[in-house]
Each structure stands twice: as structure tokens, then as C-alpha cells.
Design a protein around this motif. Structure first.
Motif, PDB file in Angstrom:
ATOM      1  N   ARG A  90       0.418  -1.230   0.298  1.00 51.95           N
ATOM      2  CA  ARG A  90      -0.168  -0.256  -0.399  1.00 51.95           C
ATOM      3  C   ARG A  90       0.097   1.194  -0.139  1.00 51.95           C
ATOM      4  O   ARG A  90       2.476   1.139  -0.318  1.00 51.95           O
ATOM      5  N   ARG A  91       0.225   1.920  -0.067  1.00 52.85           N
ATOM      6  CA  ARG A  91       1.319   3.628  -0.111  1.00 52.85           C
ATOM      7  C   ARG A  91       2.074   3.410   0.772  1.00 52.85           C
ATOM      8  O   ARG A  91       3.149   4.394   0.021  1.00 52.85           O
ATOM      9  N   PHE A  92       1.404   3.394   2.114  1.00 57.05           N
ATOM     10  CA  PHE A  92       2.792   4.084   3.243  1.00 57.05           C
ATOM     11  C   PHE A  92       4.185   2.834   2.994  1.00 57.05           C
ATOM     12  O   PHE A  92       5.256   2.972   3.302  1.00 57.05           O
ATOM     13  N   GLY A  93       3.386   1.377   2.669  1.00 59.07           N
ATOM     14  CA  GLY A  93       4.584   0.336   2.474  1.00 59.07           C
ATOM     15  C   GLY A  93       5.316   0.749   1.204  1.00 59.07           C
ATOM     16  O   GLY A  93       6.755   0.240   1.166  1.00 59.07           O
ATOM     17  N   ARG A  94       4.640   1.157   0.482  1.00 58.83           N
ATOM     18  CA  ARG A  94       5.903   1.623  -0.900  1.00 58.83           C
ATOM     19  C   ARG A  94       6.234   2.746  -0.609  1.00 58.83           C
ATOM     20  O   ARG A  94       8.105   2.800  -0.999  1.00 58.83           O
ATOM     21  N   LEU A  95       6.045   3.734   0.575  1.00 60.70           N
ATOM     22  CA  LEU A  95       6.952   4.592   0.667  1.00 60.70           C
ATOM     23  C   LEU A  95       7.959   4.373   1.702  1.00 60.70           C
ATOM     24  O   LEU A  95       9.602   4.616   1.668  1.00 60.70           O
ATOM     25  N   LEU A  96       8.116   3.733   2.716  1.00 58.64           N
ATOM     26  CA  LEU A  96       8.917   3.115   3.268  1.00 58.64           C
ATOM     27  C   LEU A  96      10.836   1.957   2.452  1.00 58.64           C
ATOM     28  O   LEU A  96      10.963   2.471   3.271  1.00 58.64           O
ATOM     29  N   SER A  97      10.017   1.315   1.527  1.00 59.99           N
ATOM     30  CA  SER A  97      10.316   0.499   1.021  1.00 59.99           C
ATOM     31  C   SER A  97      10.904   1.368   0.404  1.00 59.99           C
ATOM     32  O   SER A  97      12.200   1.160   0.016  1.00 59.99           O
ATOM     33  N   ARG A  98      10.572   2.437  -1.031  1.00 63.86           N
ATOM     34  CA  ARG A  98      11.795   3.564  -1.379  1.00 63.86           C
ATOM     35  C   ARG A  98      12.668   4.069  -0.531  1.00 63.86           C
ATOM     36  O   ARG A  98      14.252   4.643  -1.456  1.00 63.86           O
ATOM     37  N   HIS A  99      12.363   4.712   0.981  1.00 66.33           N
ATOM     38  CA  HIS A  99      13.771   5.094   1.033  1.00 66.33           C
ATOM     39  C   HIS A  99      14.519   4.139   1.976  1.00 66.33           C
ATOM     40  O   HIS A  99      15.292   4.290   2.262  1.00 66.33           O
ATOM     41  N   PHE A 100      13.691   3.215   2.111  1.00 65.92           N
ATOM     42  CA  PHE A 100      14.759   1.848   3.626  1.00 65.92           C
ATOM     43  C   PHE A 100      14.751   0.804   2.469  1.00 65.92           C
ATOM     44  O   PHE A 100      15.643   0.239   3.190  1.00 65.92           O
ATOM     45  N   GLY A 101      15.057   0.342   1.120  1.00 62.27           N
ATOM     46  CA  GLY A 101      15.191  -0.194   0.649  1.00 62.27           C
ATOM     47  C   GLY A 101      16.333  -0.780  -0.231  1.00 62.27           C
ATOM     48  O   GLY A 101      17.060   0.959  -0.518  1.00 62.27           O
ATOM     49  N   TRP A 102      16.746  -1.607  -0.500  1.00 56.36           N
ATOM     50  CA  TRP A 102      18.208  -1.669  -0.725  1.00 56.36           C
ATOM     51  C   TRP A 102      18.919  -1.844  -2.349  1.00 56.36           C
ATOM     52  O   TRP A 102      19.581  -0.843  -2.914  1.00 56.36           O
ATOM     53  N   SER A 103      17.815  -2.182  -2.516  1.00 52.59           N
ATOM     54  CA  SER A 103      17.580  -2.241  -4.327  1.00 52.59           C
ATOM     55  C   SER A 103      16.603  -1.729  -4.851  1.00 52.59           C
ATOM     56  O   SER A 103      15.315  -1.936  -4.745  1.00 52.59           O
ATOM     57  N   HIS A 104      16.237  -0.364  -5.580  1.00 49.39           N
ATOM     58  CA  HIS A 104      16.125   0.946  -6.530  1.00 49.39           C
ATOM     59  C   HIS A 104      15.801   0.058  -7.586  1.00 49.39           C
ATOM     60  O   HIS A 104      16.586   0.338  -8.150  1.00 49.39           O
ATOM     61  N   ILE A 105      14.386  -0.203  -7.942  1.00 47.45           N
ATOM     62  CA  ILE A 105      14.343  -0.337  -9.908  1.00 47.45           C
ATOM     63  C   ILE A 105      13.708   0.378 -10.420  1.00 47.45           C
ATOM     64  O   ILE A 105      12.146   0.152 -10.063  1.00 47.45           O
ATOM     65  N   GLY A 106      13.930   1.186 -11.848  1.00 51.31           N
ATOM     66  CA  GLY A 106      12.868   2.319 -12.462  1.00 51.31           C
ATOM     67  C   GLY A 106      12.579   1.419 -13.806  1.00 51.31           C
ATOM     68  O   GLY A 106      13.998   0.948 -14.197  1.00 51.31           O
ATOM     69  N   ALA A 107      11.393   1.623 -14.074  1.00 57.47           N
ATOM     70  CA  ALA A 107      11.116   1.510 -15.763  1.00 57.47           C
ATOM     71  C   ALA A 107      10.667   2.765 -16.183  1.00 57.47           C
ATOM     72  O   ALA A 107      10.197   3.471 -15.365  1.00 57.47           O
ATOM     73  N   TYR A 108      11.989   3.600 -17.153  1.00 58.96           N
ATOM     74  CA  TYR A 108      11.799   4.590 -17.688  1.00 58.96           C
ATOM     75  C   TYR A 108      10.978   4.060 -19.382  1.00 58.96           C
ATOM     76  O   TYR A 108      11.944   3.586 -19.941  1.00 58.96           O
ATOM     77  N   ARG A 109      10.561   5.486 -19.976  1.00 54.09           N
ATOM     78  CA  ARG A 109      10.319   5.177 -21.317  1.00 54.09           C
ATOM     79  C   ARG A 109      10.682   6.456 -22.077  1.00 54.09           C
ATOM     80  O   ARG A 109      11.107   7.637 -21.577  1.00 54.09           O
TER      81      ARG A 109
END
Length: 268
Positions: free
Chosen positions: A235-254
Motif C-alpha cells: 500500500r502507499r505507506f509500504g511503498r514509501l517505506l521501501s522506497r527510502h529504506f529498501g536496498w535495491s531500487h529498480i525504475g522502469a523509464y520510457r
């Protein structure tokens, strides 16, 4: 700054072994990246830069992509070729050794991935610009960065301190973890590097290079399985936490102005 080819020659056997181990973080990450890609692109010609032992290519090949992989490590390329036998035609042509400055494939791609690569690139803006020149109009670029200020880094540093050894290798590992979030550090001079070390920094760089955000995925990589069990269902709060405290961020860009900036699928 050390020679990246020599760096990967020295550590490729260790990495290849851990990357293909059952329940390895890298195997799980490849499957999740393939899911992220499939939510925004159904098929096409794909290049995986830094393909390692080929996990992401094989995941996407099973979903209908025409896959190609390049890596600095000849050992890992050989493992990828062997893994692809019986599944892909001409695996020797699909997986090839590259150099830091050139790739062995010609033509444009619908999708280019660079997962686990950027921490080992001295000048990330220049690397991404060169990569984008190989994409077709409206193509997709998928990349990951490592967050040194992650929960994984905190847990790993704490465990490392508790295992104190008065040796140079112990000190070097601690310094690498704090600086880069990687136990081995990397083959770059972190003081002079032009690198993204957070999800926001990678997003901003890609925007500056003319890309729009299609989706994202953040993984903690800690041995508390529930944190990364269902990353697309946060959910929104979980996504916010993982974005700031996760180790690997993967972005998909067009590439291109017609790309959606919505993050509804796999995004924030």
C-alpha cells in the motif's frame, strides 16, 4: 579507481555461485524485474547490460522477448550460454562478452536493462546517455541503483561490527558497506563518481535525460522474508517505506513524450 574488467574477473566466480543459488536474492530480483517489465511491455528485442549468468534474460525469454545479454565477465557469459541451451536458439550469439566502452550487438532495442550495474559505473549520466542511444523510439530503460542508507546496510553493518576482527579486510568491508551499501565496494572512486545513490536521484537523472517514469520496484534484501514477499501489493505507506529504506531500487523509464507518468502499476 580499479580496472572494472579485473574487478569482475576477481569476483565473478563468487558472484556467479551466489547469483544462481536456490532462493538467492538475485534470482528473486530477476523474476520481479521481469514482472515489472511485463506490466508495461509485452514483447520486443531486449538487451541486458551486465547480464551476469543470464537470469533476467531467461525470465523475459519465457515471456516472449527476443533476448540478448552482455557482460564483462567471460565466466558468467559461459554460464549464461549453458543455462540457455535447449531454451533459446543460438545462445552463443545471444550472450557475449563486452568491454566497459562497447557492446557486441548492433541495431536498436525495445528494452534495455541494467540491473545491478550502476553502482559499478563511474559516470552514470554518461553511461545512461550512451545506453539510450541504442533504444528505439518509445523504448524502455530499466535500471537499478543501490541505497547505502538502507535497512539492509544497517543490518549488515551491525552484524559486521559484532564480528569484529583486527584485520585490514574487516576494515575494508566496513568502509565499503558504509560508502556504497556493497560489501566489496565497487571499482569506482566514490569521491569523484557521478552516481545516483537513492531512488529519487535515479528518477531525477532519468527525467533530466528525457525519460518518463513507467513503474518502479523497491527490495529490502534482508533475511526477513515478509518484507519482500509481495512487493507489488504494498500500500502507499509500504511503498514509501521501501522506497527510502529498501536496498535495491529498480525504475522502469520510457523514451518519448507519449510515455505515461502514472505509477499505478508497480509504482508509488
Amino acid at each position: 579507481m580499479s580496472d572494472p574488467v579485473q574487478f569482475w574477473k576477481d569476483c565473478s566466480a563468487e558472484f556467479a555461485s551466489s547469483a544462481r543459488a536456490p532462493n538467492s536474492f538475485f534470482v528473486r530480483r530477476a523474476a520481479l524485474v521481469a514482472e515489472l517489465v511485463s506490466r508495461h511491455l509485452s514483447s520486443g528485442r531486449m538487451l541486458d547490460i551486465g547480464c551476469g549468468t543470464g537470469q533476467l534474460c531467461l525470465e523475459l525469454a519465457s515471456r516472449g522477448f527476443d533476448v540478448h545479454g552482455a557482460d564483462l565477465s567471460s565466466l558468467q557469459i559461459e554460464i549464461a550460454i549453458q543455462a540457455a541451451r535447449g531454451m533459446l536458439d543460438s545462445p552463443e550469439e545471444r550472450f557475449q562478452v563486452c568491454t566497459p566502452d562497447s557492446l557486441p550487438f548492433e541495431g536498436a532495442f525495445d528494452l534495455i536493462a541494467a540491473i545491478g550495474v550502476l553502482p559499478y559505473v563511474q559516470d552514470q549520466p554518461a553511461f545512461i546517455q550512451r545506453t539510450l542511444s541504442l533504444l528505439k523510439p518509445n523504448g524502455m530503460f530499466v535500471a537499478s541503483c543501490t541505497n547505502p542508507a538502507s535497512l539492509f546496510t544497517l543490518v549488515t553493518v551491525t552484524r559486521h561490527i559484532l564480528s569484529f576482527r583486527p584485520k585490514r579486510a574487516w576494515v575494508s568491508t566496513l568502509r565499503n558497506l558504509v560508502r556504497t551499501g556493497l560489501s566489496r565496494g565497487s571499482c569506482v572512486d566514490v569521491r569523484a563518481a557521478r552516481q545516483c545513490r537513492s531512488a529519487s536521484a535515479l528518477d531525477e537523472l532519468c527525467r533530466q535525460l528525457g525519460l518518463t517514469i513507467e513503474g518502479e520496484l523497491d527490495l529490502y534484501n534482508v533475511d526477513w522474508g515478509f518484507l519482500d514477499e509481495f512487493p507489488f501489493e504494498r500500500r502507499r505507506f509500504g511503498r514509501l517505506l521501501s522506497r527510502h529504506f529498501g536496498w535495491s531500487h529498480i525504475g522502469a523509464y520510457r523514451v518519448g513524450s507519449g510515455a505515461s507518468q502514472s505509477r499505478a502499476s508497480g509504482g508509488r
